[in-house]
Design a protein around this motif. Structure first.
Motif, PDB file in Angstrom:
ATOM      1  N   ILE A  75      -7.415   0.438  -0.943  1.00 14.85           N
ATOM      2  CA  ILE A  75      -6.508  -0.707  -1.080  1.00 14.85           C
ATOM      3  C   ILE A  75      -6.578  -1.578   0.174  1.00 14.85           C
ATOM      4  CG2 ILE A  75      -4.062  -1.371  -1.228  1.00 14.85           C
ATOM      5  CD1 ILE A  75      -3.722   1.177  -3.056  1.00 14.85           C
ATOM      6  N   ALA A  76      -6.704  -0.940   1.335  1.00 14.34           N
ATOM      7  CA  ALA A  76      -6.847  -1.701   2.591  1.00 14.34           C
ATOM      8  C   ALA A  76      -8.229  -2.334   2.709  1.00 14.34           C
ATOM      9  CB  ALA A  76      -6.592  -0.768   3.783  1.00 14.34           C
ATOM     10  N   GLY A  77      -9.161  -1.948   1.836  1.00 14.11           N
ATOM     11  CA  GLY A  77     -10.516  -2.510   1.879  1.00 14.11           C
ATOM     12  C   GLY A  77     -11.331  -2.017   3.064  1.00 14.11           C
ATOM     13  N   LEU A 109     -18.511   2.308   3.482  1.00 18.09           N
ATOM     14  CA  LEU A 109     -18.064   2.411   2.092  1.00 18.09           C
ATOM     15  C   LEU A 109     -16.545   2.415   2.112  1.00 18.09           C
ATOM     16  CD1 LEU A 109     -20.496   5.274   1.010  1.00 18.09           C
ATOM     17  CD2 LEU A 109     -20.474   2.969   0.026  1.00 18.09           C
ATOM     18  N   PRO A 110     -15.898   1.737   1.152  1.00 19.49           N
ATOM     19  CA  PRO A 110     -14.444   1.753   1.140  1.00 19.49           C
ATOM     20  C   PRO A 110     -13.898   3.155   0.840  1.00 19.49           C
ATOM     21  CG  PRO A 110     -15.305   0.409  -0.686  1.00 19.49           C
ATOM     22  CD  PRO A 110     -16.479   0.952   0.057  1.00 19.49           C
ATOM     23  N   GLY A 111     -12.764   3.482   1.434  1.00 23.34           N
ATOM     24  CA  GLY A 111     -12.144   4.782   1.189  1.00 23.34           C
ATOM     25  C   GLY A 111     -12.913   5.891   1.881  1.00 23.34           C
ATOM     26  N   VAL A 122      -4.730  10.516  -2.041  1.00 25.21           N
ATOM     27  CA  VAL A 122      -3.843   9.431  -1.598  1.00 25.21           C
ATOM     28  C   VAL A 122      -4.498   8.637  -0.469  1.00 25.21           C
ATOM     29  CG1 VAL A 122      -1.650   8.942  -0.425  1.00 25.21           C
ATOM     30  CG2 VAL A 122      -1.705  10.551  -2.364  1.00 25.21           C
ATOM     31  N   TRP A 123      -5.084   9.330   0.506  1.00 27.00           N
ATOM     32  CA  TRP A 123      -5.744   8.620   1.623  1.00 27.00           C
ATOM     33  C   TRP A 123      -6.940   7.806   1.133  1.00 27.00           C
ATOM     34  CZ3 TRP A 123      -3.783   7.840   6.327  1.00 27.00           C
ATOM     35  CH2 TRP A 123      -2.795   8.717   6.795  1.00 27.00           C
ATOM     36  N   ASP A 124      -7.667   8.356   0.155  1.00 31.44           N
ATOM     37  CA  ASP A 124      -8.794   7.599  -0.398  1.00 31.44           C
ATOM     38  C   ASP A 124      -8.291   6.290  -1.004  1.00 31.44           C
ATOM     39  OD1 ASP A 124     -11.526   7.211  -1.166  1.00 31.44           O
ATOM     40  OD2 ASP A 124     -11.104   8.014  -3.165  1.00 31.44           O
ATOM     41  N   ALA A 125      -7.184   6.383  -1.772  1.00 35.97           N
ATOM     42  CA  ALA A 125      -6.605   5.175  -2.380  1.00 35.97           C
ATOM     43  C   ALA A 125      -6.122   4.207  -1.305  1.00 35.97           C
ATOM     44  CB  ALA A 125      -5.454   5.563  -3.312  1.00 35.97           C
ATOM     45  N   VAL A 126      -5.450   4.730  -0.294  1.00 39.45           N
ATOM     46  CA  VAL A 126      -4.894   3.862   0.764  1.00 39.45           C
ATOM     47  C   VAL A 126      -6.013   3.071   1.449  1.00 39.45           C
ATOM     48  CG1 VAL A 126      -3.836   3.946   3.080  1.00 39.45           C
ATOM     49  CG2 VAL A 126      -2.791   5.186   1.163  1.00 39.45           C
ATOM     50  N   ALA A 127      -7.103   3.749   1.799  1.00 42.47           N
ATOM     51  CA  ALA A 127      -8.196   3.050   2.490  1.00 42.47           C
ATOM     52  C   ALA A 127      -8.884   2.055   1.551  1.00 42.47           C
ATOM     53  CB  ALA A 127      -9.201   4.059   3.045  1.00 42.47           C
ATOM     54  N   ASN A 155       0.851  -1.192   0.000  1.00 45.02           N
ATOM     55  CA  ASN A 155       0.000   0.000   0.000  1.00 45.02           C
ATOM     56  C   ASN A 155       0.886   1.241   0.000  1.00 45.02           C
ATOM     57  OD1 ASN A 155      -2.253   1.690   0.138  1.00 45.02           O
ATOM     58  ND2 ASN A 155      -3.252   0.463   1.733  1.00 45.02           N
ATOM     59  N   LEU A 156       0.277   2.355  -0.371  1.00 42.06           N
ATOM     60  CA  LEU A 156       0.996   3.625  -0.371  1.00 42.06           C
ATOM     61  C   LEU A 156       1.200   4.106   1.065  1.00 42.06           C
ATOM     62  CD1 LEU A 156      -1.094   5.323  -3.204  1.00 42.06           C
ATOM     63  CD2 LEU A 156       1.258   4.444  -3.418  1.00 42.06           C
ATOM     64  N   ASP A 157       2.261   4.887   1.279  1.00 42.68           N
ATOM     65  CA  ASP A 157       2.479   5.531   2.566  1.00 42.68           C
ATOM     66  C   ASP A 157       2.254   7.036   2.397  1.00 42.68           C
ATOM     67  OD1 ASP A 157       3.515   6.890   4.778  1.00 42.68           O
ATOM     68  OD2 ASP A 157       4.920   5.264   5.219  1.00 42.68           O
ATOM     69  N   PRO A 158       1.111   7.554   2.888  1.00 38.75           N
ATOM     70  CA  PRO A 158       0.808   8.981   2.680  1.00 38.75           C
ATOM     71  C   PRO A 158       1.884   9.916   3.224  1.00 38.75           C
ATOM     72  CG  PRO A 158      -1.099   7.831   3.581  1.00 38.75           C
ATOM     73  CD  PRO A 158       0.053   6.876   3.661  1.00 38.75           C
TER      74      PRO A 158
END
Ligand code: OAA
Ligand code: MG
Length: 388
Positions: A125-127, A368-370, A118-123, A85-88
Protein backbone atom coordinates in the motif's frame (compact mmCIF):
# COMPACT_ATOMS: atom_id res chain seq x y z
CA UNK A 1 -9.44 1.51 4.18
CA UNK A 2 -9.93 -1.90 5.66
CA UNK A 3 -9.22 -5.62 5.52
CA UNK A 4 -12.15 -7.28 3.75
CA UNK A 5 -11.16 -10.93 4.11
CA UNK A 6 -8.41 -13.18 5.46
CA UNK A 7 -7.95 -16.60 3.87
CA UNK A 8 -5.71 -19.43 5.02
CA UNK A 9 -4.81 -22.85 3.71
CA UNK A 10 -2.55 -25.63 4.99
CA UNK A 11 -0.06 -26.88 2.38
CA UNK A 12 2.51 -29.70 2.46
CA UNK A 13 6.26 -28.98 2.55
CA UNK A 14 7.12 -32.60 3.19
CA UNK A 15 10.38 -34.29 2.26
CA UNK A 16 12.17 -37.52 3.25
CA UNK A 17 14.81 -35.75 5.34
CA UNK A 18 15.46 -35.75 9.06
CA UNK A 19 17.46 -33.79 11.58
CA UNK A 20 18.49 -35.08 15.01
CA UNK A 21 14.99 -34.51 16.35
CA UNK A 22 12.28 -34.79 13.68
CA UNK A 23 11.68 -35.99 10.17
CA UNK A 24 9.87 -33.84 7.62
CA UNK A 25 7.68 -36.56 6.09
CA UNK A 26 4.47 -34.88 7.24
CA UNK A 27 5.60 -31.25 7.49
CA UNK A 28 3.04 -28.59 6.53
CA UNK A 29 2.69 -24.82 6.71
CA UNK A 30 -0.08 -22.25 6.68
CA UNK A 31 -0.33 -19.82 3.80
CA UNK A 32 -2.35 -16.67 4.53
CA UNK A 33 -3.81 -13.95 2.29
CA UNK A 34 -4.94 -10.64 3.82
CA UNK A 35 -7.24 -9.01 1.26
CA UNK A 36 -7.75 -5.25 1.53
CA UNK A 37 -10.11 -2.81 -0.16
CA UNK A 38 -7.19 -0.71 -1.42
CA UNK A 39 -6.95 -0.83 -5.21
CA UNK A 40 -3.57 -0.70 -7.00
CA UNK A 41 -3.30 -1.25 -10.76
CA UNK A 42 -7.00 -2.11 -10.85
CA UNK A 43 -6.73 -4.93 -8.27
CA UNK A 44 -7.16 -5.15 -4.51
CA UNK A 45 -3.90 -5.14 -2.55
CA UNK A 46 -3.33 -8.56 -0.97
CA UNK A 47 -0.65 -9.31 1.60
CA UNK A 48 0.71 -12.83 1.93
CA UNK A 49 2.40 -14.72 4.73
CA UNK A 50 3.44 -18.23 5.66
CA UNK A 51 5.17 -19.88 8.58
CA UNK A 52 8.60 -21.44 8.51
CA UNK A 53 9.38 -25.13 8.46
CA UNK A 54 9.58 -26.91 11.78
CA UNK A 55 6.11 -26.06 13.07
CA UNK A 56 2.99 -27.19 11.26
CA UNK A 57 0.04 -25.38 9.67
CA UNK A 58 -1.98 -23.31 12.13
CA UNK A 59 -5.38 -23.07 10.42
CA UNK A 60 -7.46 -24.01 13.43
CA UNK A 61 -6.05 -21.32 15.73
CA UNK A 62 -6.38 -18.75 12.96
CA UNK A 63 -9.98 -19.67 12.16
CA UNK A 64 -11.11 -19.88 15.76
CA UNK A 65 -9.37 -16.88 17.31
CA UNK A 66 -7.04 -14.65 15.35
CA UNK A 67 -8.87 -14.02 12.08
CA UNK A 68 -12.25 -13.35 13.78
CA UNK A 69 -10.61 -10.89 16.21
CA UNK A 70 -9.24 -8.85 13.29
CA UNK A 71 -12.44 -8.95 11.25
CA UNK A 72 -14.67 -8.16 14.25
CA UNK A 73 -12.59 -5.10 15.24
CA UNK A 74 -13.73 -1.65 14.13
CA UNK A 75 -11.71 -1.12 10.91
CA UNK A 76 -10.90 2.42 12.07
CA UNK A 77 -9.09 0.91 15.07
CA UNK A 78 -6.64 -1.01 12.83
CA UNK A 79 -5.31 1.82 10.63
CA UNK A 80 -2.39 4.18 11.13
CA UNK A 81 -2.62 7.93 11.82
CA UNK A 82 -2.98 8.78 8.12
CA UNK A 83 -5.99 6.47 7.83
CA UNK A 84 -4.62 5.29 4.48
CA UNK A 85 -2.77 2.17 5.62
CA UNK A 86 -2.98 -0.63 8.15
CA UNK A 87 -1.14 -0.38 11.47
CA UNK A 88 0.54 -3.76 12.13
CA UNK A 89 0.95 -2.95 15.84
CA UNK A 90 -2.79 -2.34 16.27
CA UNK A 91 -3.66 -5.48 14.33
CA UNK A 92 -1.24 -7.44 16.51
CA UNK A 93 -2.92 -6.07 19.65
CA UNK A 94 -6.34 -7.08 18.28
CA UNK A 95 -5.07 -10.62 17.67
CA UNK A 96 -3.62 -10.84 21.19
CA UNK A 97 -6.85 -9.73 22.91
CA UNK A 98 -7.75 -12.09 25.78
CA UNK A 99 -4.52 -14.08 25.44
CA UNK A 100 -2.64 -14.62 28.72
CA UNK A 101 1.14 -14.10 28.81
CA UNK A 102 3.68 -16.96 28.79
CA UNK A 103 3.47 -20.44 27.34
CA UNK A 104 4.38 -19.28 23.85
CA UNK A 105 3.63 -22.24 21.62
CA UNK A 106 1.61 -22.70 18.48
CA UNK A 107 -0.27 -19.40 18.76
CA UNK A 108 2.95 -17.46 18.18
CA UNK A 109 3.19 -19.25 14.81
CA UNK A 110 -0.42 -18.44 13.90
CA UNK A 111 -0.01 -14.77 14.81
CA UNK A 112 3.42 -14.56 13.17
CA UNK A 113 2.03 -15.86 9.89
CA UNK A 114 -0.83 -13.36 9.77
CA UNK A 115 1.56 -10.60 10.84
CA UNK A 116 3.80 -11.38 7.85
CA UNK A 117 0.85 -10.95 5.49
CA UNK A 118 -0.09 -7.66 7.17
CA UNK A 119 3.42 -6.23 6.67
CA UNK A 120 3.39 -7.35 3.04
CA UNK A 121 0.10 -5.46 2.54
CA UNK A 122 1.37 -2.38 4.39
CA UNK A 123 4.50 -2.10 2.24
CA UNK A 124 2.51 -2.70 -0.97
CA UNK A 125 0.00 0.00 0.00
CA UNK A 126 2.93 2.33 0.73
CA UNK A 127 4.34 1.40 -2.70
CA UNK A 128 7.71 0.37 -1.24
CA UNK A 129 9.82 -2.73 -0.76
CA UNK A 130 9.38 -3.79 2.87
CA UNK A 131 13.10 -3.40 3.55
CA UNK A 132 12.91 0.27 2.50
CA UNK A 133 9.85 0.92 4.66
CA UNK A 134 11.53 -0.73 7.66
CA UNK A 135 14.76 1.21 7.22
CA UNK A 136 12.80 4.47 7.09
CA UNK A 137 10.47 3.71 10.01
CA UNK A 138 12.70 1.82 12.41
CA UNK A 139 16.25 1.82 11.05
CA UNK A 140 18.87 4.26 9.90
CA UNK A 141 16.78 5.40 6.93
CA UNK A 142 19.00 3.60 4.44
CA UNK A 143 18.68 -0.14 3.91
CA UNK A 144 21.66 -2.38 3.28
CA UNK A 145 20.58 -4.13 0.11
CA UNK A 146 23.37 -6.71 0.28
CA UNK A 147 22.40 -9.51 2.66
CA UNK A 148 24.63 -12.38 3.76
CA UNK A 149 22.97 -15.78 3.27
CA UNK A 150 24.15 -19.28 4.05
CA UNK A 151 23.05 -22.62 2.62
CA UNK A 152 21.32 -24.93 5.10
CA UNK A 153 21.18 -28.61 4.23
CA UNK A 154 23.22 -31.64 5.14
CA UNK A 155 20.17 -33.45 6.47
CA UNK A 156 20.12 -37.18 7.08
CA UNK A 157 18.15 -39.07 4.44
CA UNK A 158 17.83 -42.68 3.28
CA UNK A 159 20.64 -43.75 0.96
CA UNK A 160 22.93 -40.85 1.80
CA UNK A 161 26.66 -41.48 1.69
CA UNK A 162 29.70 -39.26 1.96
CA UNK A 163 29.89 -38.83 -1.81
CA UNK A 164 26.34 -37.49 -1.97
CA UNK A 165 26.96 -35.27 1.02
CA UNK A 166 30.03 -33.77 -0.65
CA UNK A 167 28.12 -33.31 -3.93
CA UNK A 168 25.36 -31.49 -2.06
CA UNK A 169 27.79 -29.11 -0.37
CA UNK A 170 29.75 -28.55 -3.58
CA UNK A 171 26.51 -27.61 -5.34
CA UNK A 172 25.86 -24.88 -2.74
CA UNK A 173 29.37 -23.53 -3.18
CA UNK A 174 28.88 -23.62 -6.96
CA UNK A 175 25.75 -21.52 -6.50
CA UNK A 176 27.71 -18.77 -4.77
CA UNK A 177 27.37 -19.63 -1.08
CA UNK A 178 30.41 -19.36 1.18
CA UNK A 179 28.89 -20.92 4.31
CA UNK A 180 27.10 -24.28 4.34
CA UNK A 181 25.33 -26.04 7.19
CA UNK A 182 24.93 -29.69 8.06
CA UNK A 183 22.97 -31.55 10.69
CA UNK A 184 24.66 -33.34 13.58
CA UNK A 185 23.34 -35.53 16.37
CA UNK A 186 21.41 -37.86 14.06
CA UNK A 187 24.36 -40.29 13.91
CA UNK A 188 27.15 -41.25 16.32
CA UNK A 189 29.75 -38.64 17.19
CA UNK A 190 32.36 -40.61 15.23
CA UNK A 191 30.18 -40.75 12.13
CA UNK A 192 29.28 -37.06 12.44
CA UNK A 193 32.99 -36.21 12.62
CA UNK A 194 33.67 -38.27 9.50
CA UNK A 195 30.86 -36.42 7.73
CA UNK A 196 32.33 -33.09 8.84
CA UNK A 197 35.77 -34.14 7.55
CA UNK A 198 34.20 -35.07 4.20
CA UNK A 199 32.58 -31.67 3.82
CA UNK A 200 35.68 -29.78 4.93
CA UNK A 201 37.62 -31.64 2.23
CA UNK A 202 35.56 -29.86 -0.45
CA UNK A 203 35.63 -26.37 1.10
CA UNK A 204 38.26 -23.83 0.07
CA UNK A 205 39.80 -20.91 1.94
CA UNK A 206 37.10 -18.44 2.98
CA UNK A 207 34.38 -21.10 2.99
CA UNK A 208 33.00 -22.39 6.25
CA UNK A 209 30.79 -25.08 7.73
CA UNK A 210 28.15 -24.63 10.44
CA UNK A 211 26.64 -27.58 12.33
CA UNK A 212 23.18 -27.91 13.88
CA UNK A 213 22.15 -30.40 16.58
CA UNK A 214 18.50 -29.29 16.65
CA UNK A 215 18.34 -29.31 20.44
CA UNK A 216 19.03 -33.03 20.69
CA UNK A 217 21.84 -33.25 23.27
CA UNK A 218 21.85 -33.58 27.01
CA UNK A 219 24.64 -31.75 28.78
CA UNK A 220 27.16 -34.61 28.65
CA UNK A 221 26.63 -35.17 24.93
CA UNK A 222 26.69 -31.44 24.18
CA UNK A 223 30.03 -31.18 25.99
CA UNK A 224 31.46 -34.26 24.22
CA UNK A 225 30.53 -32.69 20.86
CA UNK A 226 31.85 -29.30 21.98
CA UNK A 227 35.25 -30.80 22.77
CA UNK A 228 35.38 -32.73 19.50
CA UNK A 229 34.15 -29.81 17.38
CA UNK A 230 36.73 -27.48 18.92
CA UNK A 231 39.38 -28.96 16.61
CA UNK A 232 37.64 -27.30 13.63
CA UNK A 233 37.14 -23.65 12.71
CA UNK A 234 33.34 -23.94 12.33
CA UNK A 235 31.08 -21.04 11.43
CA UNK A 236 28.91 -22.06 14.40
CA UNK A 237 27.74 -24.91 16.67
CA UNK A 238 23.93 -24.59 16.70
CA UNK A 239 21.20 -25.52 19.15
CA UNK A 240 23.20 -28.08 21.10
CA UNK A 241 20.63 -28.66 23.85
CA UNK A 242 16.97 -28.11 24.55
CA UNK A 243 16.00 -24.60 23.41
CA UNK A 244 14.77 -23.70 26.91
CA UNK A 245 17.73 -25.17 28.80
CA UNK A 246 19.60 -21.91 29.34
CA UNK A 247 21.89 -23.45 31.95
CA UNK A 248 23.11 -26.06 29.47
CA UNK A 249 23.80 -23.33 26.91
CA UNK A 250 25.60 -21.24 29.54
CA UNK A 251 27.76 -24.21 30.65
CA UNK A 252 28.85 -24.92 27.08
CA UNK A 253 30.82 -21.70 26.83
CA UNK A 254 33.40 -23.21 29.16
CA UNK A 255 33.96 -26.02 26.65
CA UNK A 256 33.55 -24.24 23.32
CA UNK A 257 35.35 -21.01 22.52
CA UNK A 258 34.24 -20.73 18.90
CA UNK A 259 30.87 -19.25 17.84
CA UNK A 260 27.63 -20.87 18.91
CA UNK A 261 24.12 -20.15 17.66
CA UNK A 262 20.62 -20.75 18.97
CA UNK A 263 17.14 -19.24 19.33
CA UNK A 264 15.05 -20.62 16.46
CA UNK A 265 12.70 -22.31 18.94
CA UNK A 266 12.22 -19.29 21.19
CA UNK A 267 8.92 -17.73 20.26
CA UNK A 268 8.60 -14.48 22.18
CA UNK A 269 10.62 -11.45 23.23
CA UNK A 270 10.41 -12.75 26.82
CA UNK A 271 11.91 -16.13 25.92
CA UNK A 272 14.60 -14.43 23.84
CA UNK A 273 15.34 -12.20 26.83
CA UNK A 274 15.76 -15.23 29.06
CA UNK A 275 18.29 -16.65 26.62
CA UNK A 276 20.21 -13.38 26.67
CA UNK A 277 19.96 -13.08 30.47
CA UNK A 278 20.72 -16.67 31.44
CA UNK A 279 22.13 -18.50 28.40
CA UNK A 280 25.70 -17.20 28.61
CA UNK A 281 25.63 -16.15 24.96
CA UNK A 282 28.57 -13.96 23.93
CA UNK A 283 27.71 -10.76 22.00
CA UNK A 284 31.19 -10.66 20.45
CA UNK A 285 30.92 -14.04 18.65
CA UNK A 286 27.61 -15.88 19.08
CA UNK A 287 24.55 -15.74 16.83
CA UNK A 288 20.82 -15.40 17.56
CA UNK A 289 18.35 -17.15 15.27
CA UNK A 290 14.89 -15.97 16.37
CA UNK A 291 12.49 -16.40 13.44
CA UNK A 292 9.65 -13.87 13.27
CA UNK A 293 7.47 -16.27 11.26
CA UNK A 294 7.36 -18.62 14.25
CA UNK A 295 7.42 -16.06 17.03
CA UNK A 296 4.55 -13.56 16.77
CA UNK A 297 5.84 -11.79 13.68
CA UNK A 298 7.74 -8.60 13.08
CA UNK A 299 5.76 -6.59 15.64
CA UNK A 300 7.25 -8.89 18.29
CA UNK A 301 10.64 -9.06 16.55
CA UNK A 302 10.90 -5.27 16.84
CA UNK A 303 10.43 -5.69 20.61
CA UNK A 304 13.13 -8.37 20.57
CA UNK A 305 15.54 -6.05 18.72
CA UNK A 306 14.86 -3.30 21.31
CA UNK A 307 15.48 -5.79 24.10
CA UNK A 308 18.75 -6.92 22.49
CA UNK A 309 19.96 -3.35 22.25
CA UNK A 310 19.20 -2.76 25.94
CA UNK A 311 21.29 -5.84 26.72
CA UNK A 312 24.26 -4.71 24.65
CA UNK A 313 23.62 -6.88 21.59
CA UNK A 314 23.87 -5.60 18.05
CA UNK A 315 21.18 -6.53 15.53
CA UNK A 316 24.07 -7.67 13.35
CA UNK A 317 24.44 -10.76 15.60
CA UNK A 318 21.03 -11.97 14.38
CA UNK A 319 20.82 -14.44 11.50
CA UNK A 320 17.23 -15.71 11.59
CA UNK A 321 16.13 -19.27 11.01
CA UNK A 322 13.62 -20.05 8.29
CA UNK A 323 14.96 -19.06 4.89
CA UNK A 324 12.05 -16.79 3.95
CA UNK A 325 11.98 -13.44 2.25
CA UNK A 326 10.39 -11.77 5.30
CA UNK A 327 13.58 -12.13 7.33
CA UNK A 328 15.58 -11.17 4.25
CA UNK A 329 13.72 -7.84 4.24
CA UNK A 330 14.24 -7.38 7.96
CA UNK A 331 17.94 -8.11 7.51
CA UNK A 332 18.26 -5.51 4.73
CA UNK A 333 16.05 -2.94 6.46
CA UNK A 334 17.26 -3.23 10.04
CA UNK A 335 20.87 -4.36 9.77
CA UNK A 336 20.71 -8.02 10.76
CA UNK A 337 23.79 -10.14 10.13
CA UNK A 338 22.13 -12.14 7.37
CA UNK A 339 19.56 -14.82 6.78
CA UNK A 340 19.26 -18.58 6.42
CA UNK A 341 18.56 -20.14 3.02
CA UNK A 342 17.61 -23.71 2.02
CA UNK A 343 18.64 -23.90 -1.64
CA UNK A 344 16.90 -27.23 -2.31
CA UNK A 345 14.28 -27.56 0.43
CA UNK A 346 10.81 -26.35 1.39
CA UNK A 347 10.02 -25.03 -2.07
CA UNK A 348 8.37 -22.94 -3.36
CA UNK A 349 8.29 -21.06 -0.05
CA UNK A 350 11.97 -20.54 0.59
CA UNK A 351 14.48 -18.73 -1.52
CA UNK A 352 14.72 -15.51 -3.43
CA UNK A 353 12.89 -13.68 -6.22
CA UNK A 354 13.61 -15.13 -9.67
CA UNK A 355 16.89 -13.90 -11.05
CA UNK A 356 18.43 -13.09 -7.65
CA UNK A 357 21.73 -14.95 -7.45
CA UNK A 358 24.02 -15.54 -4.52
CA UNK A 359 27.38 -13.92 -5.13
CA UNK A 360 30.22 -14.63 -2.70
CA UNK A 361 27.71 -15.35 0.02
CA UNK A 362 25.49 -12.31 -0.52
CA UNK A 363 22.25 -11.54 -2.33
CA UNK A 364 21.19 -8.07 -3.48
CA UNK A 365 17.59 -7.13 -2.74
CA UNK A 366 15.61 -6.22 -5.86
CA UNK A 367 13.05 -3.39 -6.02
CA UNK A 368 9.77 -5.21 -5.55
CA UNK A 369 6.80 -3.82 -3.62
CA UNK A 370 6.06 -5.49 -0.29
CA UNK A 371 8.05 -8.53 0.77
CA UNK A 372 8.73 -9.37 -2.88
CA UNK A 373 6.81 -12.64 -3.21
CA UNK A 374 5.45 -11.56 -6.61
CA UNK A 375 9.01 -11.81 -7.93
CA UNK A 376 9.13 -15.55 -7.34
CA UNK A 377 6.82 -17.08 -9.93
CA UNK A 378 6.31 -20.56 -8.43
CA UNK A 379 5.51 -19.06 -5.05
CA UNK A 380 3.27 -16.36 -6.47
CA UNK A 381 1.23 -18.99 -8.32
CA UNK A 382 0.39 -20.69 -5.01
CA UNK A 383 -0.44 -17.36 -3.41
CA UNK A 384 -2.74 -16.26 -6.24
CA UNK A 385 -4.54 -19.60 -6.10
CA UNK A 386 -5.48 -18.73 -2.52
CA UNK A 387 -6.50 -15.11 -3.06
CA UNK A 388 -8.18 -15.15 -6.52
O1 OAA B 1 15.94 -28.86 10.58
C1 OAA B 1 15.28 -27.93 11.02
O2 OAA B 1 14.37 -28.07 11.85
C2 OAA B 1 15.61 -26.54 10.56
C3 OAA B 1 16.70 -25.96 11.34
O3 OAA B 1 17.00 -26.32 12.46
C4 OAA B 1 17.49 -24.88 10.76
O4 OAA B 1 17.26 -24.53 9.62
O5 OAA B 1 18.36 -24.37 11.46
MG1 MG C 1 18.49 -25.06 13.37
Amino acid sequence: MKIVEIREITLPISSPIRNAYIDFSKMTLSLVAVITDVIRDGRPVVGYGFNSNGRYGQGKLMRERFIPRILEADPASLVDATGDNLDPHKIWAAMFTNEKPGGHGERSVAIGTIDMAVWDAVAKIAGQPLFQLLAERYGTGTPNRQVFVYAAGGYYYPGQDHGKLKDEMRSYIDRGYTVVKKKIGGASLDEDLRRIDSILSVLQDGQKLAVDANGRFDLDTAVRYAKALSQYDLFWYEEAGDPLDFELQATLRSYYKNPMATGENLFSMQDARNLVRYGGMRPDRDWLQFDCALSYGLVEYLRTLDMLKEHGWSASRCIPHGGHQMSLNIAAGLGLGGNESYPDLFQPFGGFPDGVKVDQGFVTMPDLPGIGFEGKSDLHRQMKALSD
